[in-house]
Design an enzyme around this catalytic site. Structure first.
Site, mmCIF file in Angstrom:
data_model
loop_
_atom_site.group_PDB
_atom_site.id
_atom_site.type_symbol
_atom_site.label_atom_id
_atom_site.label_comp_id
_atom_site.label_asym_id
_atom_site.label_seq_id
_atom_site.Cartn_x
_atom_site.Cartn_y
_atom_site.Cartn_z
ATOM 1 N N TYR A 52 -70.580 60.030 -57.508
ATOM 2 C CA TYR A 52 -69.306 60.395 -56.866
ATOM 3 C C TYR A 52 -69.462 60.363 -55.341
ATOM 4 O O TYR A 52 -68.691 59.704 -54.636
ATOM 5 C CB TYR A 52 -68.825 61.772 -57.328
ATOM 6 C CG TYR A 52 -67.520 62.173 -56.666
ATOM 7 C CD1 TYR A 52 -66.341 61.469 -56.935
ATOM 8 C CD2 TYR A 52 -67.459 63.234 -55.764
ATOM 9 C CE1 TYR A 52 -65.137 61.813 -56.320
ATOM 10 C CE2 TYR A 52 -66.259 63.590 -55.152
ATOM 11 C CZ TYR A 52 -65.111 62.874 -55.439
ATOM 12 O OH TYR A 52 -63.930 63.217 -54.817
ATOM 13 N N SER A 65 -64.097 61.748 -49.250
ATOM 14 C CA SER A 65 -64.395 63.144 -49.591
ATOM 15 C C SER A 65 -65.524 63.648 -48.705
ATOM 16 O O SER A 65 -66.387 62.859 -48.283
ATOM 17 C CB SER A 65 -64.845 63.246 -51.061
ATOM 18 O OG SER A 65 -65.338 64.539 -51.348
#
Ligand SMILES: NC(=O)c1ccc[n+]([C@@H]2O[C@H](COP(=O)([O-])OP(=O)(O)OC[C@H]3O[C@@H](n4cnc5c(N)ncnc54)[C@H](OP(=O)(O)O)[C@@H]3O)[C@@H](O)[C@H]2O)c1
Length: 270
Positions: free
Chosen positions: A156, A143
């Site tokens: 995350y 990501s």
């Protein structure tokens, strides 16, 4: 079907919806058979049935909660023993975006399992076969959050930075073996991950920052086709990424030395 058309089998985790289901669609249309993995058997079956009827490919499903070791081991077993496997897409992931101090620690622990431990073990399971067959690819869905130092992104972003790092180092280990390793760094992509994380995507970002999932996966596969090891679908100029890599590499000669840097004014032995 001729052998030339047969690309082998792609194993895709988190294939019941979102980015994983879109990889399933695109890879089936490229001629891959599929093994689709997720927890929700009904949704997996619906994806599998549609792709069987639209593409004629063989599509199997494995219902598995990858945070459970026994379920994870079932998928590892397939990756070790099915010699048709040519692609692994490490896609399943969750995103908790809350400050560490107030986050649910058990949820974070599961996220670390799913986003870090699972792709590590699955890559470990599939690699020997891919290398011995001298073909195939591991696609790791990381990501752009791996690059963002901002509140709420401790775990995350950290898990995605790990996956990027793993991919980059793995590339140095398998280079020349015929096996490709690609890290994909999507920006905000329209899937359920946002509502599952309690975020209204359209309220959180202007429209020009949100990519439709089909465009994201098509760009990532184009990046794979062109041999990219890191694909950032949104980034207009890859030279910007290369500058970051070059700056990191320039640190290397000074990262480990006999004495501390002079600014620390530590008395050093002559
Ligand atoms: N969407 C974005 O903006 C974005 C941006 C950058 C990176 N990513 C990354 O892209 C990947 C896919 O995200 P997405 O947006 O497509 O998310 P999504 O729509 O929420 O889909 C996640 C998939 O993972 C599966 N999954 C979740 N927990 C699982 C578990 N314990 N075991 C097995 N499967 C599990 C879900 O299926 P079940 O519920 O059926 O298990 C689903 O198929 C993730 O790694 C995410 O971090 C997404």
């Amino acid at each position: 079907m001729s052998n030339e058309q047969h690309k082998g089998t792609a194993v895709i985790t988190g294939a019941s919806t979102g980015i994983g289901a879109t990889y399933a669609d695109r890879l089936a249309r490229r001629g891959y058979d599929l093994i689709l993995v997720a927890r929700n058997g009904q949704r997996l079956d619906a994806v599998a049935a549609r792709l069987r009827s639209e593409t004629g490919r063989t599509v199997q499903t494995i219902v598995a909660d990858l945070t459970k070791r026994s379920d994870l081991e079932k998928v590892e077993h397939v990756l070790r023993t099915d010699a048709t496997v040519s692609v692994l897409v490490n896609n399943a992931g969750t995103a908790s975006l809350a400050p560490l101090g107030t986050a649910d620690i058990d949820k974070l622990n599961s996220e670390i399992e799913l986003n870090i431990v699972v792709p590590t073990r699955l890559s470990h399971a599939v690699l020997p076969g891919l290398v011995s067959r001298a073909r195939g690819a591991i696609i790791n869905i990381a990501s752009v959050m791996s690059q963002l130092i901002q509140p709420g992104n401790t775990v995350y972003g950290g898990t995605k930075a790990y996956l990027l790092h793993l991919s980059q180092v793995l590339n140095t280990e398998v280079g020349g073996s015929g096996v490709q390793v690609q890290a994909v760094l999507p920006g905000a992509t329209r899937t359920e991950i946002w509502s599952n994380s309690g975020i209204d995507l359209d309220a959180a970002f202007p429209a020009e920052m949100i990519m439709e999932v089909g465009e994201m996966v098509d760009a990532a596969l184009a990046g794979l086709d062109s041999g990219e090891t890191v694909t950032i679908p949104s980034l207009p100029d890859t030279a910007d990424w290369q500058r970051l890599i070059d700056a990191r590499d320039a640190l290397r000669p000074n990262l480990s030395r006999q004495h501390p840097a002079s600014r620390y004014a530590v008395a050093v032995k002559a």
